[in-house]
Motif scaffolding. Structure first.
Motif, mmCIF file in Angstrom:
data_model
loop_
_atom_site.group_PDB
_atom_site.id
_atom_site.type_symbol
_atom_site.label_atom_id
_atom_site.label_comp_id
_atom_site.label_asym_id
_atom_site.label_seq_id
_atom_site.Cartn_x
_atom_site.Cartn_y
_atom_site.Cartn_z
ATOM 1 N N TYR B 18 0.890 -1.163 0.000
ATOM 2 C CA TYR B 18 0.000 0.000 0.000
ATOM 3 C C TYR B 18 0.920 1.204 0.000
ATOM 4 C CZ TYR B 18 -3.801 -3.170 1.347
ATOM 5 O OH TYR B 18 -4.720 -4.183 1.384
ATOM 6 N N LYS B 21 4.329 0.917 1.863
ATOM 7 C CA LYS B 21 4.233 -0.043 2.960
ATOM 8 C C LYS B 21 3.930 -1.450 2.438
ATOM 9 C CE LYS B 21 1.955 -0.704 7.360
ATOM 10 N NZ LYS B 21 1.277 -1.964 7.003
ATOM 11 N N ALA B 23 2.461 -4.901 2.852
ATOM 12 C CA ALA B 23 1.447 -5.513 3.717
ATOM 13 C C ALA B 23 1.531 -7.031 3.689
ATOM 14 C CB ALA B 23 0.059 -5.057 3.295
ATOM 15 N N PRO B 42 -3.320 -12.046 13.903
ATOM 16 C CA PRO B 42 -3.697 -10.797 14.583
ATOM 17 C C PRO B 42 -4.140 -9.704 13.614
ATOM 18 C CG PRO B 42 -1.331 -11.191 14.773
ATOM 19 C CD PRO B 42 -1.914 -12.404 14.154
ATOM 20 N N SER B 43 -4.839 -8.761 14.129
ATOM 21 C CA SER B 43 -5.346 -7.641 13.344
ATOM 22 C C SER B 43 -4.204 -6.951 12.598
ATOM 23 C CB SER B 43 -6.012 -6.652 14.300
ATOM 24 O OG SER B 43 -7.067 -6.031 13.655
ATOM 25 N N GLY B 44 -4.436 -6.695 11.319
ATOM 26 C CA GLY B 44 -3.428 -5.987 10.537
ATOM 27 C C GLY B 44 -2.350 -6.875 9.945
ATOM 28 N N CYS B 45 -2.470 -8.212 10.109
ATOM 29 C CA CYS B 45 -1.422 -9.105 9.616
ATOM 30 C C CYS B 45 -1.531 -9.346 8.118
ATOM 31 C CB CYS B 45 -1.460 -10.438 10.365
ATOM 32 S SG CYS B 45 -2.918 -11.418 9.992
ATOM 33 N N GLY B 46 -2.664 -8.952 7.527
ATOM 34 C CA GLY B 46 -2.770 -9.073 6.072
ATOM 35 C C GLY B 46 -3.756 -10.115 5.566
ATOM 36 N N LYS B 47 -4.614 -10.608 6.438
ATOM 37 C CA LYS B 47 -5.578 -11.633 6.025
ATOM 38 C C LYS B 47 -6.525 -11.119 4.947
ATOM 39 C CE LYS B 47 -7.298 -11.810 10.178
ATOM 40 N NZ LYS B 47 -6.473 -10.827 10.899
ATOM 41 N N SER B 48 -7.124 -9.961 5.212
ATOM 42 C CA SER B 48 -8.083 -9.411 4.247
ATOM 43 C C SER B 48 -7.374 -9.042 2.955
ATOM 44 C CB SER B 48 -8.767 -8.176 4.817
ATOM 45 O OG SER B 48 -9.493 -8.528 5.970
ATOM 46 N N THR B 49 -6.165 -8.519 3.095
ATOM 47 C CA THR B 49 -5.386 -8.170 1.913
ATOM 48 C C THR B 49 -5.158 -9.414 1.052
ATOM 49 O OG1 THR B 49 -4.288 -6.390 3.110
ATOM 50 C CG2 THR B 49 -3.165 -7.227 1.160
ATOM 51 N N ARG B 52 -8.319 -10.501 -0.679
ATOM 52 C CA ARG B 52 -8.653 -9.622 -1.813
ATOM 53 C C ARG B 52 -7.755 -9.856 -3.021
ATOM 54 N NH1 ARG B 52 -9.493 -5.437 2.229
ATOM 55 N NH2 ARG B 52 -7.400 -4.675 1.783
ATOM 56 N N ILE B 61 -8.176 -0.639 -5.314
ATOM 57 C CA ILE B 61 -7.561 0.313 -4.375
ATOM 58 C C ILE B 61 -6.371 0.973 -5.072
ATOM 59 C CG2 ILE B 61 -6.455 0.586 -2.112
ATOM 60 C CD1 ILE B 61 -7.903 -2.048 -1.278
ATOM 61 N N GLU B 178 -14.516 -12.619 7.723
ATOM 62 C CA GLU B 178 -15.204 -12.556 9.026
ATOM 63 C C GLU B 178 -16.725 -12.515 8.875
ATOM 64 O OE1 GLU B 178 -13.452 -9.893 11.947
ATOM 65 O OE2 GLU B 178 -11.915 -9.386 10.488
ATOM 66 N N HIS B 209 -11.601 -14.459 13.248
ATOM 67 C CA HIS B 209 -10.856 -14.164 14.477
ATOM 68 C C HIS B 209 -11.175 -15.169 15.563
ATOM 69 C CE1 HIS B 209 -8.650 -10.488 13.763
ATOM 70 N NE2 HIS B 209 -9.628 -10.100 12.982
HETATM 71 N N1 LIG Z 1 -6.668 0.386 1.742
HETATM 72 C C1 LIG Z 1 -5.549 0.394 2.471
HETATM 73 N N2 LIG Z 1 -4.691 1.408 2.407
HETATM 74 C C2 LIG Z 1 -3.551 1.437 3.107
HETATM 75 N N3 LIG Z 1 -3.169 0.461 3.933
HETATM 76 C C3 LIG Z 1 -3.982 -0.599 4.039
HETATM 77 C C4 LIG Z 1 -5.214 -0.704 3.333
HETATM 78 N N4 LIG Z 1 -5.800 -1.874 3.643
HETATM 79 C C5 LIG Z 1 -4.984 -2.472 4.536
HETATM 80 N N5 LIG Z 1 -3.884 -1.748 4.774
HETATM 81 C C6 LIG Z 1 -2.763 -2.090 5.681
HETATM 82 O O1 LIG Z 1 -2.275 -3.368 5.347
HETATM 83 C C7 LIG Z 1 -2.018 -4.147 6.500
HETATM 84 C C8 LIG Z 1 -2.862 -5.414 6.443
HETATM 85 O O2 LIG Z 1 -4.241 -5.066 6.539
HETATM 86 P P1 LIG Z 1 -5.419 -6.108 6.414
HETATM 87 O O3 LIG Z 1 -6.687 -5.350 6.356
HETATM 88 O O4 LIG Z 1 -5.142 -7.053 5.313
HETATM 89 O O5 LIG Z 1 -5.288 -6.873 7.809
HETATM 90 P P2 LIG Z 1 -6.232 -7.991 8.470
HETATM 91 O O6 LIG Z 1 -5.332 -9.119 8.814
HETATM 92 O O7 LIG Z 1 -7.390 -8.262 7.603
HETATM 93 O O8 LIG Z 1 -6.685 -7.271 9.809
HETATM 94 P P3 LIG Z 1 -8.103 -7.348 10.591
HETATM 95 O O9 LIG Z 1 -8.061 -8.625 11.342
HETATM 96 O O10 LIG Z 1 -8.040 -6.180 11.509
HETATM 97 O O11 LIG Z 1 -9.183 -7.268 9.588
HETATM 98 C C9 LIG Z 1 -2.356 -3.259 7.678
HETATM 99 O O12 LIG Z 1 -1.164 -2.708 8.166
HETATM 100 C C10 LIG Z 1 -3.259 -2.206 7.105
HETATM 101 O O13 LIG Z 1 -3.104 -0.993 7.789
#
Ligand SMILES: Nc1ncnc2c1ncn2[C@@H]1O[C@H](COP(=O)(O)OP(=O)(O)OP(=O)(O)O)[C@@H](O)[C@H]1O
Ligand SMILES: [Mg+2]
Lengths: 217, 256
Positions: B18, B21, B23, B42-49, B52, B61, B178, B209
């Motif tokens: 991103y 950064k 991810a 954990p939150s922010g580890c990149g699962k949703s990324t 996607r 994005i 989720e 989670h």
């Molecule tokens: N649209 C975006 N723009 C900038 N940074 C992003 C964006 N989406 C995610 N990130 C960053 O990428 C990293 C991974 O985010 P992601 O949403 O994939 O985490 P996650 O594991 O799904 O977390 P959660 O459990 O909180 O949903 C995080 O540091 C987040 O801040």
């Protein structure tokens, strides 16, 4: 040692282990005293040992309830889950060992006194080996030590052969002296109880080894 | 991985940025066909990324850049010239918060098949909507009120409506981010049972989670940590005897 984010979770697991060790020590004392009354026959002591088994049974129930509560509260996984499962298994083995110790005391209540021409102390010696090996099994659990646990099955082989020797010796005694057949028979039953305690100590050590093998090294 | 199944999706050295950064860092992960794979961490580890990446939703994005390849049935979905819209018809997605369109229950499900030209007649469409609602376990609850707005349903029903909408276009893969986090235990149980049922026909990837949920619904579990894939394996093994200390600490809630 890593700690849980929720510190009361650590408290729960520690409490469980403490209770189990408490039970283990109680059982150890029961075995020890049961062996003592095979040497110096003491009926009131034997009765006490029989009664002492209630405390062990009560602890087993307490451990089971506490473990159940921890399972529902924490929904544990991985090493935490294994800790709780092994606690349940070991507490039920301890309960059975406690029964065998009480059975030894029960046999003593049958014989009442030792005949003068019964001269061997081989069953007492067998008992010494058994209680020592039991203590090892218990410390292997206490210290999470595979090294200590591994000694227990080896030692149990010795116990089994000493038991065989006792058995043959008593057959001999009974053939030589018909007057002490009754007493010797009871002593043979006691030997069998002790041999079972040996087996169950081995089961504890195997649980400990199995549990540790699942661990991250 | 000792699952003897056919691999449906193969991620090869997927990294996601991103802006500057990073991810996700070079993720290699194989997802077996017609099984449920859960992504935990954990939150922010990149699962949703990561999720996607599987339907190229990250393309939408602006600041997001994806490196590496993802193969679905041996075909690279990041290949030039591939139409992401067609791809998304093959890969359905269900989000954390149920997001029905502001339309009737019927139209919510009918929308996808219509735009993708899957059906040829009104009758066919009616059957498909009915069938999808049935597969999502919702039909009996809504059959007399198909004209009512989707938003009039309860949270759990809305989520099943979104699942019906996703399966109406007969995707091969369903991604769920989720899907139960906004639902009560009963609605959650209904969705989990549905996931079991859906896995007979679809490949499912779910972000959750809840360790217990991952343990209940999935056969494979992947643990992510700070953009890295730490461990992947059979779910039962991950939750009983994880190989990595980081996995164990996370699933048992330890620090230090
Ligand atoms: N649209 C975006 N723009 C900038 N940074 C992003 C964006 N989406 C995610 N990130 C960053 O990428 C990293 C991974 O985010 P992601 O949403 O994939 O985490 P996650 O594991 O799904 O977390 P959660 O459990 O909180 O949903 C995080 O540091 C987040 O801040
Ligand atoms: Mg997310």
């Amino acid at each position: 040692m890593k700690e849980h984010i929720v510190s009361t979770y650590d408290d729960d697991l520690n409490t469980l282990k403490t209770k189990l060790l408490e039970m283990g020590v109680l059982v150890e004392r029961q075995i020890f005293q049961a062996i003592e009354v095979t040497k110096i026959i003491n009926l009131s002591k034997a009765k006490e040992i029989q009664k002492g088994d209630d405390a062990i049974d009560a602890l087993e129930v307490e451990i089971r309830e506490f473990a159940t509560k921890t399972l529902t509260k924490r929904q544990p996984l991985a090493d935490d889950l294994r800790k709780i499962i092994i606690s349940l298994k070991i507490s039920s083995i301890l309960e059975r060992i406690g029964d065998h110790a009480a059975n030894v005391a029960g046999r003593i209540l049958h014989v009442k006194k030792m005949p003068e021409n019964y001269l061997t102390d081989s069953i007492y010696q067998l008992g010494q080996l058994v209680v020592k090996n039991y203590s090892k099994a218990l410390s292997s659990f206490d210290q999470d030590s595979q090294k200590i646990a591994q000694v227990v099955p080896t030692e149990d082989v010795t116990i089994n052969s000493v038991y065989e020797t006792c058995f043959r010796e008593h057959l001999h005694i009974m053939m030589e002296d018909r007057e002490i057949i009754g007493f010797s028979t009871q002593m043979l039953f006691i030997a069998k109880e002790l041999e079972r305690i040996g087996d169950l100590s081995k089961v504890i050590s195997k649980e400990v080894i199995y549990n540790l093998k699942g661990k991250i090294v | 991985m000792v699952m003897s199944n056919r691999i449906k999706i193969k991620s090869k050295k997927i990294s996601v940025f991103y802006g500057d950064k990073k991810a996700l860092d070079s993720i290699n992960l194989e997802i077996p066909e017609k099984k449920v794979t859960s992504l935990i961490g954990p939150s922010g580890c990149g699962k949703s990324t990561f999720l996607r990446c599987l339907n190229r939703m990250n393309d939408t994005i602006d600041i997001c850049r994806v490196e590496g390849d993802i193969f679905i049935d041996e075909k690279n979905i990041y290949e030039k010239g591939l139409d992401p819209v067609l791809l998304r018809a093959r890969i359905g997605m269900v989000f954390q918060k149920p997001n029905p369109f502001p339309k009737s229950i019927f139209d919510n499900v009918a929308y996808g098949p219509k735009i993708h030209g899957i059906v040829n007649s009104e009758d066919e469409l009616n059957d498909l909507v009915k069938d999808s609602l049935k597969k999502a376990g919702l039909y009996n609850e809504v059959k007399d009120r198909l004209d009512e707005p989707g938003t009039s349903l309860s949270g759990g029903q809305q989520q099943r409506l979104c699942i019906a909408r996703a399966i109406a276009v007969s995707p091969e893969v369903i991604l769920m981010d989720e899907p139960c986090s906004a639902l009560d235990p009963i609605a959650t149980a209904v969705i989990e049972e549905l996931i079991d049922e859906l896995a007979k026909n679809f490949t499912i990837v779910i972000v959750t989670h809840s360790m217990q949920q991952a343990a209940r619904v999935s056969q494979q579990t992947a643990f992510f940590h700070m953009g890295n894939l730490i461990e992947v394996g059979k779910t039962e093994e991950i939750f009983s005897m994880p190989k990595q200390i980081k996995t164990q600490d996370y699933i048992t809630g330890k620090i230090g």
